[in-house]
Design an enzyme around this catalytic site. Sequence first.
Site, PDB file in Angstrom:
ATOM      1  N   LYS A 298       0.860  -1.194   0.000  1.00 23.10           N
ATOM      2  CA  LYS A 298       0.000   0.000   0.000  1.00 23.10           C
ATOM      3  C   LYS A 298       0.885   1.230   0.000  1.00 23.10           C
ATOM      4  CE  LYS A 298      -3.024   2.639   3.111  1.00 23.10           C
ATOM      5  NZ  LYS A 298      -3.649   2.678   4.459  1.00 23.10           N
TER       6      LYS A 298
ATOM      7  N   ASP B 177      -2.315  10.600   3.585  1.00 18.81           N
ATOM      8  CA  ASP B 177      -3.715  10.223   3.764  1.00 18.81           C
ATOM      9  C   ASP B 177      -4.426  11.211   4.670  1.00 18.81           C
ATOM     10  OD1 ASP B 177      -6.124   8.914   3.798  1.00 18.81           O
ATOM     11  OD2 ASP B 177      -5.486   7.410   5.269  1.00 18.81           O
TER      12      ASP B 177
ATOM     13  N   LYS C 128      -9.835  13.015   8.293  1.00 19.29           N
ATOM     14  CA  LYS C 128      -9.346  12.644   9.606  1.00 19.29           C
ATOM     15  C   LYS C 128      -9.310  13.863  10.534  1.00 19.29           C
ATOM     16  CE  LYS C 128      -6.124   9.103   7.853  1.00 19.29           C
ATOM     17  NZ  LYS C 128      -6.601   7.940   8.629  1.00 19.29           N
TER      18      LYS C 128
ATOM     19  N   ASP D 132       1.814   6.495   5.568  1.00 16.23           N
ATOM     20  CA  ASP D 132       0.786   5.556   5.122  1.00 16.23           C
ATOM     21  C   ASP D 132       1.225   4.791   3.876  1.00 16.23           C
ATOM     22  OD1 ASP D 132      -1.620   4.383   5.798  1.00 16.23           O
ATOM     23  OD2 ASP D 132      -2.815   5.699   4.535  1.00 16.23           O
TER      24      ASP D 132
ATOM     25  N   ASP E 111     -11.945   7.148   3.955  1.00 15.49           N
ATOM     26  CA  ASP E 111     -10.723   6.924   4.727  1.00 15.49           C
ATOM     27  C   ASP E 111     -10.361   5.442   4.790  1.00 15.49           C
ATOM     28  OD1 ASP E 111      -8.506   7.692   6.183  1.00 15.49           O
ATOM     29  OD2 ASP E 111      -9.546   7.601   8.116  1.00 15.49           O
TER      30      ASP E 111
ATOM     31  N   GLU F 209      -9.318   3.708   2.324  1.00 15.43           N
ATOM     32  CA  GLU F 209      -8.866   3.789   0.935  1.00 15.43           C
ATOM     33  C   GLU F 209      -7.790   2.767   0.586  1.00 15.43           C
ATOM     34  OE1 GLU F 209      -5.501   5.022   2.877  1.00 15.43           O
ATOM     35  OE2 GLU F 209      -7.538   5.694   3.322  1.00 15.43           O
TER      36      GLU F 209
ATOM     37  N   ARG G  66      -7.474  -0.394   1.195  1.00 13.74           N
ATOM     38  CA  ARG G  66      -7.984  -1.653   0.650  1.00 13.74           C
ATOM     39  C   ARG G  66      -8.468  -1.495  -0.789  1.00 13.74           C
ATOM     40  NH1 ARG G  66     -12.156  -1.902   5.470  1.00 13.74           N
ATOM     41  NH2 ARG G  66     -10.333  -0.872   6.350  1.00 13.74           N
TER      42      ARG G  66
END
Length: 494
Positions: A258, A263, A270, A281, A340, A342, A344
């Site tokens: 990933k 993010d 967030k 991230d 959020d 995201e 996956r």
Amino acid sequence: MTSHLFEVAMECEVQSGELLTVASDLAVMLYAEDEALPPSVVELCEAGDATGRFKQQTLLYPRGVLPMRRLLLLGMGKRSSITADTVRQAAALAVQRAQELKVATYHIGYNGNLPLTPAVFGQAFAEGSELGAYRYTRYKSDREETPTPRAILQAGSDAEAAVVSARRGQVIARAATFARDLANGPGNEVTPAFLGQTALELGERLGLKVTVLDKPQLIEQGFGGILAVGQGSANEPRFIVMEYGTAGQGPTICLVGKGITFDTGGISIKPAERMDDMKMDMSGAAAVLGTMQAVAELQLPLHVVGIVCAAENMPSGTAYRPGDIVRTLSGKTIEVLNTDAEGRIVLADGLFYAQRYQPAAIVDLATLTGAIMVALGPHAIGLMGNNQELANRLIAAGEATAERVWQLPLWDEYRDAMKSDIADLKNTGGRYGGAITAAGFLAAFVGDYPWAHLDIAGTAWVDKPTRAYQSRGATGIGVRLLVELLQGYVEKSA
């Protein structure tokens, strides 16, 4: 754009000879609490100064009694409890003390016979030294330009056996610090395009076959998951494939990372507190890049494919929204309930892409859920998957490297929780069991291939290091674990 490694690596060497005979600015003696020190050393100590307790440090000034200017006694605990990680941490403490004392070269050795095989000891020494010396200071305008000290392991008669393993340990540790550099890098520098350029340079330097798809190519080929997550950002997404070796050159292993370079949470934004940490991230992507560097430098007889799904998740007038339906590379559709969640969504494209290699195993790494942090804290990686043999390999690799993993169940009920009423899947399954339902979502994109998901959200970043070779910030987690896993495939196929 030119990417680069941010920090200078140190030098680690192995030589024969006994530590106490070396004229050195600093000699570091590792010793167990239940083994006697040499009489010449005991005479320099006051009663109770040196007990051998793990991590205890006693600095002595021999003043001509012994040939070194300083002698640091570094406790290892009971001999029966010494592991490779004990050595890693001791080596890290040694280099940090050498940095503090500003010595250019120091020698390190064990009191008596090595408690581990020379191969294990040599690798752990190099890993701990390299990782322990690491600090991310690239953006400090007043940083000291002092050279990193050179570490020399005095391995006595075991030197020949330790040389090769020390080199291996240094290659692996430098790959881990490469991953640390990437994850520590600020989001305004480490963008999806930067990761793509880094991969291309890695390929050019090490002979990897590298493909980087930009936005027009992603649109043309139907990478709907990555495009959706990245569509709100001015920094366009990238899909990166790095290939080492060829099919038939040992088993094919696909590593999928990933790579969310920053993010914000997107429209489901967030809280401001700790959002600055979200530059990390992309730690899964960093681990894949670092592992590919190590695999190439170690020349493992395998076919390894590193896949990075890189995007920046931002809120804007073009960002994807809660309620959107996304069609992924596989053709499967996703109902977006929370932007959020995201990671996956981008991994859905990467995992499906990996199937085209017909791999013996697929392993993905992702800072995927806060739920895994609640479950396991900062001390273990969450492991879920569809193949127990692969899970067992990862558990064993985790014990060997101290990048420990803990397996959680992935029953059909968790997969069913991700089914949508209006699309094939939804991207959240509710509050409870969130780390496992996220894995249940990913399972829909791996087909029947052996697959393991590693949720590194709790371990990729530390504010208060718990091991001596960690520093505040990115840990580079996953690199040493994956190299150990891959070495297992080498040994099985030999």
